[in-house]
Design a protein around this motif. Structure first.
Motif, PDB file in Angstrom:
ATOM      1  N   LYS A 529     -26.412  20.201  -9.689  1.00 36.05           N
ATOM      2  CA  LYS A 529     -24.988  20.132 -10.015  1.00 36.05           C
ATOM      3  C   LYS A 529     -24.727  19.478 -11.374  1.00 36.05           C
ATOM      4  CE  LYS A 529     -23.564  19.945  -5.169  1.00 36.05           C
ATOM      5  NZ  LYS A 529     -22.862  19.162  -4.111  1.00 36.05           N
ATOM      6  N   GLY A 530     -25.793  19.186 -12.109  1.00 39.08           N
ATOM      7  CA  GLY A 530     -25.612  18.591 -13.427  1.00 39.08           C
ATOM      8  C   GLY A 530     -25.005  19.586 -14.402  1.00 39.08           C
ATOM      9  N   ASP A 531     -24.247  19.087 -15.382  1.00 43.07           N
ATOM     10  CA  ASP A 531     -23.632  19.968 -16.373  1.00 43.07           C
ATOM     11  C   ASP A 531     -24.211  19.677 -17.752  1.00 43.07           C
ATOM     12  OD1 ASP A 531     -22.433  17.605 -17.212  1.00 43.07           O
ATOM     13  OD2 ASP A 531     -20.526  18.038 -16.215  1.00 43.07           O
ATOM     14  N   SER A 532     -23.623  20.309 -18.760  1.00 40.80           N
ATOM     15  CA  SER A 532     -24.156  20.165 -20.112  1.00 40.80           C
ATOM     16  C   SER A 532     -24.059  18.733 -20.626  1.00 40.80           C
ATOM     17  CB  SER A 532     -23.406  21.096 -21.069  1.00 40.80           C
ATOM     18  OG  SER A 532     -22.011  20.799 -21.074  1.00 40.80           O
ATOM     19  N   ASP A 533     -23.133  17.946 -20.083  1.00 40.56           N
ATOM     20  CA  ASP A 533     -22.988  16.557 -20.518  1.00 40.56           C
ATOM     21  C   ASP A 533     -23.967  15.616 -19.809  1.00 40.56           C
ATOM     22  OD1 ASP A 533     -20.836  16.677 -22.419  1.00 40.56           O
ATOM     23  OD2 ASP A 533     -19.504  17.140 -20.748  1.00 40.56           O
ATOM     24  N   SER A 534     -24.496  16.036 -18.651  1.00 37.38           N
ATOM     25  CA  SER A 534     -25.324  15.132 -17.837  1.00 37.38           C
ATOM     26  C   SER A 534     -26.566  14.673 -18.588  1.00 37.38           C
ATOM     27  CB  SER A 534     -25.718  15.822 -16.531  1.00 37.38           C
ATOM     28  OG  SER A 534     -24.578  16.131 -15.747  1.00 37.38           O
ATOM     29  N   ALA A 535     -27.272  15.613 -19.227  1.00 42.16           N
ATOM     30  CA  ALA A 535     -28.499  15.251 -19.943  1.00 42.16           C
ATOM     31  C   ALA A 535     -28.204  14.269 -21.068  1.00 42.16           C
ATOM     32  CB  ALA A 535     -29.161  16.514 -20.500  1.00 42.16           C
ATOM     33  N   ARG A 536     -27.069  14.469 -21.743  1.00 46.25           N
ATOM     34  CA  ARG A 536     -26.704  13.566 -22.844  1.00 46.25           C
ATOM     35  C   ARG A 536     -26.452  12.148 -22.309  1.00 46.25           C
ATOM     36  NH1 ARG A 536     -21.553  12.699 -25.482  1.00 46.25           N
ATOM     37  NH2 ARG A 536     -20.637  14.267 -24.118  1.00 46.25           N
ATOM     38  N   TYR A 537     -25.808  12.051 -21.174  1.00 49.59           N
ATOM     39  CA  TYR A 537     -25.523  10.732 -20.604  1.00 49.59           C
ATOM     40  C   TYR A 537     -26.793  10.081 -20.061  1.00 49.59           C
ATOM     41  CZ  TYR A 537     -20.452  10.758 -21.046  1.00 49.59           C
ATOM     42  OH  TYR A 537     -19.182  10.721 -21.555  1.00 49.59           O
ATOM     43  N   ILE A 538     -27.661  10.869 -19.441  1.00 56.34           N
ATOM     44  CA  ILE A 538     -28.916  10.323 -18.926  1.00 56.34           C
ATOM     45  C   ILE A 538     -29.761   9.770 -20.072  1.00 56.34           C
ATOM     46  CG2 ILE A 538     -31.120  10.980 -17.888  1.00 56.34           C
ATOM     47  CD1 ILE A 538     -29.568  12.855 -16.039  1.00 56.34           C
ATOM     48  N   ALA A 539     -29.760  10.486 -21.190  1.00 54.45           N
ATOM     49  CA  ALA A 539     -30.539  10.033 -22.343  1.00 54.45           C
ATOM     50  C   ALA A 539     -30.029   8.704 -22.886  1.00 54.45           C
ATOM     51  CB  ALA A 539     -30.491  11.100 -23.441  1.00 54.45           C
ATOM     52  N   GLN A 540     -28.757   8.405 -22.667  1.00 51.92           N
ATOM     53  CA  GLN A 540     -28.189   7.152 -23.179  1.00 51.92           C
ATOM     54  C   GLN A 540     -28.404   5.980 -22.233  1.00 51.92           C
ATOM     55  OE1 GLN A 540     -26.830   6.583 -26.141  1.00 51.92           O
ATOM     56  NE2 GLN A 540     -27.301   8.698 -26.692  1.00 51.92           N
ATOM     57  N   TYR A 541     -28.844   6.275 -20.994  1.00 51.11           N
ATOM     58  CA  TYR A 541     -28.966   5.198 -20.015  1.00 51.11           C
ATOM     59  C   TYR A 541     -29.953   4.132 -20.472  1.00 51.11           C
ATOM     60  CZ  TYR A 541     -30.364   2.616 -15.885  1.00 51.11           C
ATOM     61  OH  TYR A 541     -30.675   1.605 -15.005  1.00 51.11           O
ATOM     62  N   GLU A 542     -31.155   4.540 -20.887  1.00 51.00           N
ATOM     63  CA  GLU A 542     -32.187   3.557 -21.234  1.00 51.00           C
ATOM     64  C   GLU A 542     -31.756   2.614 -22.354  1.00 51.00           C
ATOM     65  OE1 GLU A 542     -36.486   3.772 -23.368  1.00 51.00           O
ATOM     66  OE2 GLU A 542     -36.349   4.822 -21.433  1.00 51.00           O
ATOM     67  N   PRO A 543     -31.314   3.107 -23.518  1.00 52.74           N
ATOM     68  CA  PRO A 543     -30.925   2.161 -24.569  1.00 52.74           C
ATOM     69  C   PRO A 543     -29.739   1.279 -24.171  1.00 52.74           C
ATOM     70  CG  PRO A 543     -30.353   4.423 -25.189  1.00 52.74           C
ATOM     71  CD  PRO A 543     -31.238   4.512 -23.994  1.00 52.74           C
ATOM     72  N   LEU A 544     -28.826   1.824 -23.409  1.00 53.45           N
ATOM     73  CA  LEU A 544     -27.666   1.021 -22.991  1.00 53.45           C
ATOM     74  C   LEU A 544     -28.082  -0.055 -21.988  1.00 53.45           C
ATOM     75  CD1 LEU A 544     -24.883   3.759 -22.608  1.00 53.45           C
ATOM     76  CD2 LEU A 544     -25.112   2.051 -24.417  1.00 53.45           C
ATOM     77  N   ARG A 545     -28.965   0.326 -21.051  1.00 48.63           N
ATOM     78  CA  ARG A 545     -29.388  -0.662 -20.043  1.00 48.63           C
ATOM     79  C   ARG A 545     -30.203  -1.762 -20.691  1.00 48.63           C
ATOM     80  NH1 ARG A 545     -28.813  -3.920 -17.136  1.00 48.63           N
ATOM     81  NH2 ARG A 545     -28.921  -4.020 -14.851  1.00 48.63           N
ATOM     82  N   LEU A 546     -31.038  -1.422 -21.679  1.00 52.38           N
ATOM     83  CA  LEU A 546     -31.801  -2.436 -22.389  1.00 52.38           C
ATOM     84  C   LEU A 546     -30.887  -3.395 -23.151  1.00 52.38           C
ATOM     85  CD1 LEU A 546     -34.767  -0.259 -23.670  1.00 52.38           C
ATOM     86  CD2 LEU A 546     -34.974  -2.320 -22.245  1.00 52.38           C
ATOM     87  N   GLN A 547     -29.818  -2.843 -23.729  1.00 51.75           N
ATOM     88  CA  GLN A 547     -28.852  -3.710 -24.412  1.00 51.75           C
ATOM     89  C   GLN A 547     -28.225  -4.700 -23.432  1.00 51.75           C
ATOM     90  OE1 GLN A 547     -25.974  -1.353 -26.535  1.00 51.75           O
ATOM     91  NE2 GLN A 547     -27.547  -0.148 -27.590  1.00 51.75           N
ATOM     92  N   CYS A 548     -27.922  -4.207 -22.229  1.00 52.41           N
ATOM     93  CA  CYS A 548     -27.336  -5.100 -21.216  1.00 52.41           C
ATOM     94  C   CYS A 548     -28.325  -6.191 -20.801  1.00 52.41           C
ATOM     95  CB  CYS A 548     -26.916  -4.289 -19.992  1.00 52.41           C
ATOM     96  SG  CYS A 548     -25.397  -3.356 -20.212  1.00 52.41           S
ATOM     97  N   HIS A 549     -29.580  -5.798 -20.585  1.00 51.01           N
ATOM     98  CA  HIS A 549     -30.600  -6.802 -20.241  1.00 51.01           C
ATOM     99  C   HIS A 549     -30.692  -7.856 -21.341  1.00 51.01           C
ATOM    100  CE1 HIS A 549     -32.120  -5.103 -16.572  1.00 51.01           C
ATOM    101  NE2 HIS A 549     -32.476  -3.953 -17.139  1.00 51.01           N
ATOM    102  N   ARG A 550     -30.749  -7.434 -22.586  1.00 53.14           N
ATOM    103  CA  ARG A 550     -30.888  -8.367 -23.709  1.00 53.14           C
ATOM    104  C   ARG A 550     -29.710  -9.324 -23.781  1.00 53.14           C
ATOM    105  NH1 ARG A 550     -30.516  -5.924 -29.582  1.00 53.14           N
ATOM    106  NH2 ARG A 550     -28.371  -5.797 -28.845  1.00 53.14           N
ATOM    107  N   LEU A 551     -28.466  -8.752 -23.675  1.00 49.45           N
ATOM    108  CA  LEU A 551     -27.288  -9.601 -23.787  1.00 49.45           C
ATOM    109  C   LEU A 551     -27.156 -10.517 -22.578  1.00 49.45           C
ATOM    110  CD1 LEU A 551     -24.862 -10.401 -25.420  1.00 49.45           C
ATOM    111  CD2 LEU A 551     -23.589  -8.470 -24.451  1.00 49.45           C
TER     112      LEU A 551
END
Length: 609
Positions: A529-551
């Motif tokens: 059920k993923g759409d064209s935006d899903s892959a783009r958002y999944i790709a952003q998860y890792e850098p965003l989550r690492l930023q949260c861990h760091r902060l």
């Protein structure tokens, strides 16, 4: 992050075809045909002319075409027979009633628009005053209407609902309401069939050839307020008012080419009768209840070849069989080159194939025929132009569409995206506001509205929009990621201002939002059920989550909670063991705590990557 536009078009030059059945052709030229609006003036017997034309088209298209025509005839006969199982049909030896022109009921006629009905078009000459509305003495009394509605409610009509286009409707088919159908059948014989025969003598030879199908009693109220703008699936259609105007606020039938605010007057007991292929809709009922009875009609001795070919083509297109669908649209257009729904559906195929120039040509032909008075065609044109990078023209098409039908959430959303891309944030947000007013569950508009607010620095209102979006399942994961960005930004701001407890809460909320988003995204992709935006958002998860861990770890360290910071950074290395930065953060906090051996182990891991 913004979400992308709706790319699904709204649906509905013939090579080697030099003649047409439904119009008096001039030189066989396609452009000439497009410039000839209105009906024809042929006096040749329709059946004879049809047979001659079909024989000619068989030579052009081959046996497949004739097989499709024979299938039309077979389905038409079956549909007429099915109609007679549930609805009144005159017997072969019965005497049909005729309409009493002196009954006290008068008829107001309104323009059908620039292009005649899609079937039997040459039978309708100018003026195309084919929308007929009764006035004066009602066709049936207010008491009779009330009795019909009461009987239907006893049969459960007010408990049923179904989806029609973008809206949820209340009501049911008359085949499921036997007592209501009994009344309708009596009125078909005594009133409606004689009236329709009187109103449309061009195509109805007598009341005895009329057949009712797809008959429903619909209930409109605040929770089931209206229908999409649409065409009806029958050569003729009728709408009967079953509720006094005093019983509801809002509502009423409009025809798009007349203007959305030009509601035809029709109180209880009156009806609107018209060919089915005119675009119309219902205004929103804001208060009270409004019942209407709607019916589509067949004519037993006339097969609607254009409609049936087009419908079969649409079914093939939805099933993914684009080549056979395209054939059916070509065949229908060979019979009537002004079949606008055929052109729209064909344009959808071309859009799917990314043949944008050809799709644009088809849609512009539709808009020429309909004098730009088709909001769905303008919407589709906006999509096609956008795909070609013609942003200014796309905005112009969307804007024209909004002027025709401002209550279209997808349209307002797409226009908002284009305006935002042009840098007009105020106009962009006004479109998202309109879209969410029309449809409060339009998640994409909430997401993009929040994004535009966040970009302008208004994080508090952006948070509200993203929280609204989370309530819409189809965009909840993307809204959660955007919400995490808002919380992360707040955490940075609060930390810089010295409010570390407030910053800690905000960044913890950001992490939770990201984790919840990842769970939803993974499930969507795994279930297909993923759409064209899903892959783009999944790709952003890792850098965003690492930023949260760091902060988060930095804030905890600032609060002298080094053990908490260590736990946070270990969580980061467990989740992302391949990321050097995670091990660097862990090594630093271990060194601060004097855990030299463990810090060296962390740095050794870092060096090995």
């Amino acid at each position: 992050f913004r979400l992308g536009p709706v790319r699904k078009a709204r649906w509905g030059e013939l090579q080697g075809v030099d003649e047409c059945l439904e119009f008096d052709c001039v030189g066989g030229a396609w452009n000439t045909l497009l410039n000839m609006r209105g009906g024809g003036s042929s006096s040749v017997n329709y059946v004879d002319r049809l047979q001659v034309k079909l024989t000619e088209l068989e030579k052009t298209f081959g046996s497949e075409f004739i097989e499709a025509i024979q299938q039309n005839e077979k389905e038409h006969a079956e549909d007429c027979a099915t109609s007679c199982e549930s609805f009144y049909c005159a017997g072969s030896d019965s005497q049909s009633s005729s309409w009493d022109q002196h009954s006290g009921t008068t008829i107001a006629s309104y323009s059908f628009g620039a292009t005649p009905p899609e079937d039997f078009a040459d039978k309708f000459g100018f003026p195309l005053d084919l929308i007929k509305v009764t006035e004066g003495l009602p066709l049936f009394s207010v008491d009779e209407a009330a009795d019909v509605v009461k009987a239907a409610e006893l049969e459960g009509v007010d408990k049923n609902e179904y989806i029609s286009g973008k809206y949820k409707l209340g009501g049911d088919w008359l085949v499921n309401l036997p007592n209501t159908r009994k009344w309708f059948n009596q009125r078909l014989e005594s009133t409606f069939f004689p009236l329709l025969s009187y109103l449309f003598p061009e195509i109805v030879s007598s009341p005895s050839v009329l057949r009712a199908h797809s008959v429903s009693l619909l209930k409109y109220n605040a929770s089931h307020p209206r229908t999409d703008v649409h065409v009806d699936n029958g050569i003729l259609a009728m709408t009967l008012a079953m509720t006094p105007k005093d019983n509801y606020l809002g509502g009423g039938t409009f025809f798009e080419h007349m203007g959305v605010d030009n509601i035809l007057p029709m109180d209880v007991g009156h009806g609107t009768f018209r060919p089915g292929s005119v675009r119309h809709g219902g205004h929103k009922v804001e208060k009270g209840e409004r019942y209407i009875l709607g019916a589509f009609l067949l004519i037993e001795d006339r097969v609607e070849h254009v409609r049936r070919l087009k419908n079969r083509g649409s079914e093939l297109r939805r099933a993914g069989n684009l080549d056979d669908a395209e054939k059916h649209f070509k065949w229908a257009l060979a019979i009537n080159p002004k079949c606008t729904t055929c052109l729209k559906d064909w344009a959808e195929i071309l859009l799917t194939r990314k043949q944008y120039a050809e799709a644009e040509e088809k849609i512009r032909d539709v808009l020429h025929l309909l004098e730009d008075l088709d909001s769905d065609a303008l919407f589709t044109l906006g999509i096609i132009l956008s795909e070609q990078g013609k942003d200014d023209e796309s905005i112009e098409a969307y804007t024209k569409s909004v002027q025709l039908n401002a209550d279209d959430a997808e349209l307002c959303y797409n226009l908002g995206i284009k305006l935002g891309a042009k840098g007009d944030a105020k106009a962009e947000m006004s479109m998202y506001a309109r879209a969410t007013t029309i449809d409060p569950k339009f998640g994409g508009a909430w997401v993009n509205w929040g994004t535009s607010l966040a970009e302008s620095g208004n994080l508090d209102d952006a948070e509200v929009m993203f929280l609204k979006a989370i309530e819409c399942p189809e965009v909840a994961s993307k809204a959660l990621i955007n919400l995490a960005l808002v919380y992360q930004n707040k955490a940075n701001t609060l930390a810089s201002q010295g409010d570390l407890p407030g910053a800690k809460k905000a960044i913890v909320d950001a992490g939770k939002s990201l984790d919840n988003a990842k769970t939803l995204l993974d499930h969507a992709v795994a279930s297909g059920k993923g759409d064209s935006d899903s892959a783009r958002y999944i790709a952003q998860y890792e850098p965003l989550r690492l930023q949260c861990h760091r902060l988060t770890g930095s804030i905890l360290a600032g609060l002298q909670d080094f053990a908490g910071a260590e736990t946070e950074f270990r969580t980061a290395t467990d989740a992302f063991p391949h990321v050097k930065g995670a091990w660097e953060m862990l090594a630093r906090v271990l060194e601060i705590q004097g855990k030299t051996e463990e810090a060296n182990e962390a740095r050794a891991k870092l060096t090995s990557l």
